[in-house]
Scaffold this active site. Structure first.
Site, PDB file in Angstrom:
ATOM      1  N   SER A  49      44.481  36.612  33.368  1.00  0.00           N
ATOM      2  CA  SER A  49      45.052  37.453  32.320  1.00  0.00           C
ATOM      3  C   SER A  49      45.732  36.582  31.263  1.00  0.00           C
ATOM      4  O   SER A  49      45.096  35.723  30.665  1.00  0.00           O
ATOM      5  CB  SER A  49      46.010  38.482  32.936  1.00  0.00           C
TER       6      SER A  49
ATOM      7  N   GLU B 247      36.562  38.812  30.292  1.00  0.00           N
ATOM      8  CA  GLU B 247      37.046  40.050  30.912  1.00  0.00           C
ATOM      9  C   GLU B 247      38.149  40.599  30.019  1.00  0.00           C
ATOM     10  O   GLU B 247      38.694  39.894  29.176  1.00  0.00           O
ATOM     11  CB  GLU B 247      37.557  39.788  32.336  1.00  0.00           C
TER      12      GLU B 247
ATOM     13  N   HIS C  74      40.847  42.409  35.804  1.00  0.00           N
ATOM     14  CA  HIS C  74      41.856  43.406  36.184  1.00  0.00           C
ATOM     15  C   HIS C  74      41.194  44.526  36.980  1.00  0.00           C
ATOM     16  O   HIS C  74      41.140  45.679  36.559  1.00  0.00           O
ATOM     17  CB  HIS C  74      42.536  43.961  34.940  1.00  0.00           C
TER      18      HIS C  74
END
Length: 308
Positions: free
Chosen positions: A110, A208, A277
Site C-alpha cells: 500500500s 494494485e 487490499h
C-alpha cells in the site's frame, strides 16, 4: 542483479515499524502473536504507537525507527505494521548506504510502495510487497493463504501461480520475463518526476489499488502510459483493485479502464493474482526475476531471499 536478503529461521529477531500511520494496539498485538507463533522474537520500533496527525510520529521519528532497525545487527527482518499516508515524506531523508550495507527482509504494501521503489532505485535490493502485521495478520480471522504466504521468508524456494490456484485471466496475450516492480498504482504514479521514479524498462510491472473510482484509475494509468512506463515494461500483472467502483453514472468499469490502457501498451498482461487490499493477500518479492505466460496462465517468481 538485485541484492537478496538472507531468509529467516526460528529464533530470529524481527522489527516492526510504522512508516505511515499508527496501528491499532489490539490489531498490532494480534499481529505480534502471529509472528511469535512462527518462532520469531519481536522488537517494536520506538515510535510505532506515536501519533502526529495521520502519521505514526514526526518524519524524523519514523525515519529513526527505519534507520535503527537496519542498523541493529540483531534484527533480521523489518515488517511494516500498516499503511496509510505519508511514507513518501521520509524517502529523501533515508541513508540508503546504511540499507545497502545491511540488506534485510523489508515487508509491507500500500503506502509502503514508495519505499519499495525508493529502495529498489537507490539500493537495488529485493523487498517484499506483502500483508501488514497489524492490518492483515492482526485481523480476528486471517485467511489461510495469507498466513501461508508468510512462509516464503523462511526459505529460498520459487513460487508458481497458476489458473487452478488463482483463476488467472489473460488480458493481452504473450509471454515475458523480467524483474518485478510496482505496487499500489497511486504511489507508483506519485514517483514520477522524482529521483525515485519507477523504472519499468524490461521489467514486469505489477499494479494494485483500493477505493479509487474508475475515472481516477484512468487518470493514473494515462499518466503512466504517456510517461512510457507501460509500453517499456516487458509485461504487466494486474493485482486486486478493491472497491474501485464508480459513484455515479455513466461510467466505465475499472476493468474496462485497465483493459484499455493495457491494450494500448501492447505488452503481455494477466490478471487474477490476489495481491493487494484483498483476502487472501499474497506476498511477492519485488526485484526478483519472474516469468509469465498468458496462454498457459502461469506466473513464476524466483525467491526473494537467499540461504545463510
Amino acid at each position: 542483479m538485485s541484492i537478496k536478503p538472507v531468509c529467516l529461521k526460528k529464533g530470529d529477531t524481527v522489527g516492526i515499524i510504522a512508516p505511515a500511520g499508527s496501528p491499532r494496539r489490539d490489531a498490532l498485538a494480534r499481529g505480534v502473536n502471529f509472528l511469535e507463533g512462527r518462532g520469531l522474537n519481536i522488537k517494536l520500533g520506538r515510535y510505532v504507537h506515536s501519533e502526529h496527525g495521520y502519521l505514526a510520529g514526526t518524519d524524523e521519528e519514523r525515519l529513526e525507527d527505519l534507520h535503527s532497525m537496519f542498523r541493529d545487527k540483531e534484527i533480521k527482518a523489518i515488517f511494516c505494521a500498516r499503511g496509510g499516508y505519508g511514507t513518501a515524506r521520509i524517502a529523501s531523508m533515508i541513508d540508503y548506504e546504511l540499507l545497502r550495507s545491511n540488506p534485510k527482509i523489508f515487508w509491507g504494501y500500500s503506502d509502503i510502495t514508495f519505499l519499495h521503489l525508493a529502495i529498489m532505485k537507490q539500493c537495488e535490493m529485493v523487498t517484499f510487497h506483502g500483508p501488514m502485521i497489524a492490518s492483515d495478520f492482526g485481523r480476528e480471522k486471517v485467511h489461510s493463504e495469507t498466513e501461508d504466504t508468510f512462509l516464503q521468508v523462511f526459505g529460498a524456494a520459487p513460487a508458481i501461480y497458476t489458473k487452478e490456484q488463482l483463476l488467472l485471466e489473460s488480458i493481452v496475450e504473450g509471454s515475458a520475463a523480467g524483474s518485478l516492480t510496482g505496487g499500489n498504482l497511486t504511489l507508483i504514479t506519485s514517483t514520477l518526476g522524482t529521483k525515485f521514479e519507477i523504472e519499468t524498462d524490461g521489467r514486469i510491472l505489477f499494479i494494485e489499488e483500493i477505493n479509487e473510482e474508475p475515472r481516477a484509475v484512468d487518470r493514473m494509468l494515462n499518466q503512466l502510459y504517456m510517461a512510457g512506463k507501460l509500453e517499456k515494461a516487458s509485461a504487466i500483472i494486474v493485482g486486486d483493485f478493491h472497491n474501485c467502483i464508480p459513484d455515479s453514472e455513466p461510467s466505465f468499469s475499472v476493468e474496462e479502464v485497465v483493459s484499455h490502457y493495457l491494450h494500448l501498451a501492447g505488452k503481455p498482461a494477466i490478471k487474477g493474482l490476489k495481491i493487494g487490499h484483498c483476502t487472501p493477500n499474497i506476498a511477492i518479492p519485488l526485484g526478483s526475476k519472474a516469468f509469465m505466460d498468458t496462454s498457459r496462465k502461469v506466473v513464476f517468481v524466483e525467491s526473494g531471499t537467499t540461504m545463510n
